[in-house]
Design a protein around this motif. Structure first.
Motif, PDB file in Angstrom:
ATOM      1  N   VAL A 250     -32.506   7.217  42.905  1.00 20.29           N
ATOM      2  CA  VAL A 250     -32.763   8.398  43.727  1.00 20.29           C
ATOM      3  C   VAL A 250     -31.951   8.306  45.016  1.00 20.29           C
ATOM      4  CG1 VAL A 250     -34.507   9.634  45.035  1.00 20.29           C
ATOM      5  CG2 VAL A 250     -35.034   8.806  42.757  1.00 20.29           C
ATOM      6  N   LEU A 251     -31.940   7.137  45.647  1.00 18.45           N
ATOM      7  CA  LEU A 251     -31.167   6.942  46.870  1.00 18.45           C
ATOM      8  C   LEU A 251     -29.687   7.187  46.610  1.00 18.45           C
ATOM      9  CD1 LEU A 251     -30.978   6.106  49.820  1.00 18.45           C
ATOM     10  CD2 LEU A 251     -30.902   3.730  49.056  1.00 18.45           C
ATOM     11  N   PHE A 252     -29.168   6.694  45.491  1.00 16.89           N
ATOM     12  CA  PHE A 252     -27.770   6.905  45.150  1.00 16.89           C
ATOM     13  C   PHE A 252     -27.473   8.389  44.969  1.00 16.89           C
ATOM     14  CE2 PHE A 252     -23.648   5.965  43.684  1.00 16.89           C
ATOM     15  CZ  PHE A 252     -23.382   6.824  42.622  1.00 16.89           C
ATOM     16  N   ARG A 253     -28.355   9.114  44.286  1.00 18.79           N
ATOM     17  CA  ARG A 253     -28.153  10.552  44.078  1.00 18.79           C
ATOM     18  C   ARG A 253     -28.159  11.313  45.386  1.00 18.79           C
ATOM     19  NH1 ARG A 253     -32.339  11.380  39.226  1.00 18.79           N
ATOM     20  NH2 ARG A 253     -31.300  10.045  37.740  1.00 18.79           N
ATOM     21  N   VAL A 254     -29.087  10.969  46.273  1.00 17.98           N
ATOM     22  CA  VAL A 254     -29.178  11.654  47.562  1.00 17.98           C
ATOM     23  C   VAL A 254     -27.922  11.378  48.388  1.00 17.98           C
ATOM     24  CG1 VAL A 254     -30.481  11.803  49.715  1.00 17.98           C
ATOM     25  CG2 VAL A 254     -31.692  11.717  47.546  1.00 17.98           C
ATOM     26  N   CYS A 255     -27.478  10.115  48.408  1.00 16.06           N
ATOM     27  CA  CYS A 255     -26.254   9.773  49.154  1.00 16.06           C
ATOM     28  C   CYS A 255     -25.035  10.477  48.559  1.00 16.06           C
ATOM     29  CB  CYS A 255     -26.044   8.264  49.170  1.00 16.06           C
ATOM     30  SG  CYS A 255     -27.183   7.399  50.266  1.00 16.06           S
ATOM     31  N   ALA A 256     -24.964  10.533  47.236  1.00 16.96           N
ATOM     32  CA  ALA A 256     -23.846  11.206  46.584  1.00 16.96           C
ATOM     33  C   ALA A 256     -23.838  12.695  46.923  1.00 16.96           C
ATOM     34  CB  ALA A 256     -23.917  10.998  45.069  1.00 16.96           C
ATOM     35  N   ALA A 257     -25.017  13.302  46.946  1.00 20.14           N
ATOM     36  CA  ALA A 257     -25.101  14.719  47.299  1.00 20.14           C
ATOM     37  C   ALA A 257     -24.665  14.957  48.733  1.00 20.14           C
ATOM     38  CB  ALA A 257     -26.525  15.238  47.082  1.00 20.14           C
ATOM     39  N   LEU A 258     -25.076  14.063  49.642  1.00 17.46           N
ATOM     40  CA  LEU A 258     -24.676  14.197  51.041  1.00 17.46           C
ATOM     41  C   LEU A 258     -23.165  14.076  51.182  1.00 17.46           C
ATOM     42  CD1 LEU A 258     -25.447  14.538  53.996  1.00 17.46           C
ATOM     43  CD2 LEU A 258     -25.709  12.069  54.134  1.00 17.46           C
TER      44      LEU A 258
ATOM     45  N   ALA B 101     -27.289  26.316  55.741  1.00 16.84           N
ATOM     46  CA  ALA B 101     -28.653  25.900  55.408  1.00 16.84           C
ATOM     47  C   ALA B 101     -28.996  26.478  54.044  1.00 16.84           C
ATOM     48  CB  ALA B 101     -29.634  26.396  56.468  1.00 16.84           C
ATOM     49  N   THR B 102     -29.192  25.601  53.060  1.00 17.21           N
ATOM     50  CA  THR B 102     -29.496  26.035  51.708  1.00 17.21           C
ATOM     51  C   THR B 102     -30.584  25.158  51.108  1.00 17.21           C
ATOM     52  OG1 THR B 102     -27.800  24.598  50.751  1.00 17.21           O
ATOM     53  CG2 THR B 102     -27.143  26.850  51.292  1.00 17.21           C
ATOM     54  N   GLY B 103     -31.127  25.606  50.013  1.00 11.73           N
ATOM     55  CA  GLY B 103     -32.085  24.813  49.265  1.00 11.73           C
ATOM     56  C   GLY B 103     -33.413  25.516  49.094  1.00 11.73           C
ATOM     57  N   LYS B 104     -34.259  24.908  48.236  1.00 18.28           N
ATOM     58  CA  LYS B 104     -35.603  25.403  47.993  1.00 18.28           C
ATOM     59  C   LYS B 104     -36.333  24.389  47.130  1.00 18.28           C
ATOM     60  CE  LYS B 104     -34.281  28.115  43.971  1.00 18.28           C
ATOM     61  NZ  LYS B 104     -34.330  29.375  43.314  1.00 18.28           N
ATOM     62  N   ASP B 105     -37.628  24.587  47.004  1.00 22.73           N
ATOM     63  CA  ASP B 105     -38.450  23.777  46.107  1.00 22.73           C
ATOM     64  C   ASP B 105     -38.326  22.273  46.342  1.00 22.73           C
ATOM     65  OD1 ASP B 105     -39.296  26.156  44.901  1.00 22.73           O
ATOM     66  OD2 ASP B 105     -37.667  26.080  43.427  1.00 22.73           O
ATOM     67  N   GLY B 106     -38.285  21.866  47.593  1.00 22.12           N
ATOM     68  CA  GLY B 106     -38.319  20.439  47.901  1.00 22.12           C
ATOM     69  C   GLY B 106     -36.999  19.759  48.137  1.00 22.12           C
ATOM     70  N   THR B 107     -35.881  20.493  48.102  1.00 22.68           N
ATOM     71  CA  THR B 107     -34.573  19.900  48.384  1.00 22.68           C
ATOM     72  C   THR B 107     -33.756  20.884  49.209  1.00 22.68           C
ATOM     73  OG1 THR B 107     -34.619  18.732  46.264  1.00 22.68           O
ATOM     74  CG2 THR B 107     -32.507  18.870  47.377  1.00 22.68           C
ATOM     75  N   TRP B 108     -33.254  20.413  50.359  1.00 25.26           N
ATOM     76  CA  TRP B 108     -32.504  21.289  51.249  1.00 25.26           C
ATOM     77  C   TRP B 108     -31.286  20.559  51.803  1.00 25.26           C
ATOM     78  CZ3 TRP B 108     -37.679  20.103  51.605  1.00 25.26           C
ATOM     79  CH2 TRP B 108     -38.571  21.110  51.241  1.00 25.26           C
ATOM     80  N   ARG B 109     -30.260  21.344  52.182  1.00 27.77           N
ATOM     81  CA  ARG B 109     -29.070  20.835  52.871  1.00 27.77           C
ATOM     82  C   ARG B 109     -28.861  21.699  54.107  1.00 27.77           C
ATOM     83  NH1 ARG B 109     -27.561  21.020  47.587  1.00 27.77           N
ATOM     84  NH2 ARG B 109     -26.416  22.936  47.904  1.00 27.77           N
ATOM     85  N   VAL B 110     -28.672  21.034  55.236  1.00 31.14           N
ATOM     86  CA  VAL B 110     -28.491  21.738  56.503  1.00 31.14           C
ATOM     87  C   VAL B 110     -27.314  21.100  57.240  1.00 31.14           C
ATOM     88  CG1 VAL B 110     -29.553  22.322  58.717  1.00 31.14           C
ATOM     89  CG2 VAL B 110     -30.964  22.251  56.646  1.00 31.14           C
TER      90      VAL B 110
ATOM     91  N   PHE C 227     -24.825  16.489  59.156  1.00 27.81           N
ATOM     92  CA  PHE C 227     -25.230  16.926  57.827  1.00 27.81           C
ATOM     93  C   PHE C 227     -26.589  16.325  57.500  1.00 27.81           C
ATOM     94  CE2 PHE C 227     -20.644  16.489  58.019  1.00 27.81           C
ATOM     95  CZ  PHE C 227     -20.238  17.767  57.682  1.00 27.81           C
ATOM     96  N   TYR C 228     -27.507  17.175  57.058  1.00 24.21           N
ATOM     97  CA  TYR C 228     -28.832  16.728  56.638  1.00 24.21           C
ATOM     98  C   TYR C 228     -29.004  17.018  55.150  1.00 24.21           C
ATOM     99  CZ  TYR C 228     -30.337  16.726  61.569  1.00 24.21           C
ATOM    100  OH  TYR C 228     -30.476  16.473  62.902  1.00 24.21           O
ATOM    101  N   GLN C 229     -29.515  16.040  54.426  1.00 22.92           N
ATOM    102  CA  GLN C 229     -29.970  16.217  53.051  1.00 22.92           C
ATOM    103  C   GLN C 229     -31.444  15.842  53.079  1.00 22.92           C
ATOM    104  OE1 GLN C 229     -28.096  17.044  50.182  1.00 22.92           O
ATOM    105  NE2 GLN C 229     -29.929  16.972  48.950  1.00 22.92           N
ATOM    106  N   VAL C 230     -32.314  16.798  52.792  1.00 19.20           N
ATOM    107  CA  VAL C 230     -33.762  16.601  52.904  1.00 19.20           C
ATOM    108  C   VAL C 230     -34.379  16.786  51.521  1.00 19.20           C
ATOM    109  CG1 VAL C 230     -35.887  17.407  53.994  1.00 19.20           C
ATOM    110  CG2 VAL C 230     -33.724  17.474  55.276  1.00 19.20           C
ATOM    111  N   ALA C 231     -35.244  15.841  51.138  1.00 14.67           N
ATOM    112  CA  ALA C 231     -35.952  15.951  49.861  1.00 14.67           C
ATOM    113  C   ALA C 231     -37.410  15.562  50.065  1.00 14.67           C
ATOM    114  CB  ALA C 231     -35.308  15.040  48.811  1.00 14.67           C
TER     115      ALA C 231
END
Length: 140
Positions: free
Chosen positions: A3-11, A57-66, A133-137
């Protein structure tokens, strides 16, 4: 760890995308912050953002990017963003990158779940290291 790898990759994907594109937006009519609006379900009461204009600022349902354009005169934008989060109860779990491209991962328990925030900067961003850059989950 996956999960950490996926979040970092998305960021990192967001960082690369913003480096290529220039951001523009209209005035936010629902807050005193300039730029685009946050998604309606963004946990703004639980995730303090660094001061500045919202570029994206995008996202929904528990995952956002700002993406926030912090003031260049306000000092190190990543230090300021991380401090706002830790002052609000987030706990830092890791840091990656080098001086020009850095990511900090933090988390905090909220409403029976956990909020994970990856916050980062990139010297390659259109406005340099003052773009945050924020990646929020949110996980349960």
């Amino acid at each position: 760890m996956t999960v950490l790898f996926r979040v970092c990759a998305a960021l990192l994907a967001v960082v690369a995308g913003v480096a290529v594109l220039t951001a523009c937006g209209s005035d936010d009519t629902t807050s005193d912050r300039a730029g685009v609006e946050l998604p309606a379900d963004f946990p703004s009461g639980d995730v303090p953002l660094v001061d500045g204009a919202l570029l994206d600022a995008t996202g929904k349902d528990g995952t956002w990017r700002v993406t926030v354009q912090a003031g260049a005169a306000d000092g190190n934008a990543l230090v300021n963003a991380t401090k706002k989060l830790t002052d609000d109860g987030f706990v830092e779990s890791s840091r990656t990158g080098d001086t020009a491209n850095q990511t900090v991962t933090l988390s905090r328990a909220v409403d029976g779940g956990t909020l994970w925030v990856n916050v980062g900067i990139s010297a390659d961003a259109s406005s340099g290291p003052s773009t945050v850059f924020y990646q929020v989950a949110k996980t349960k």
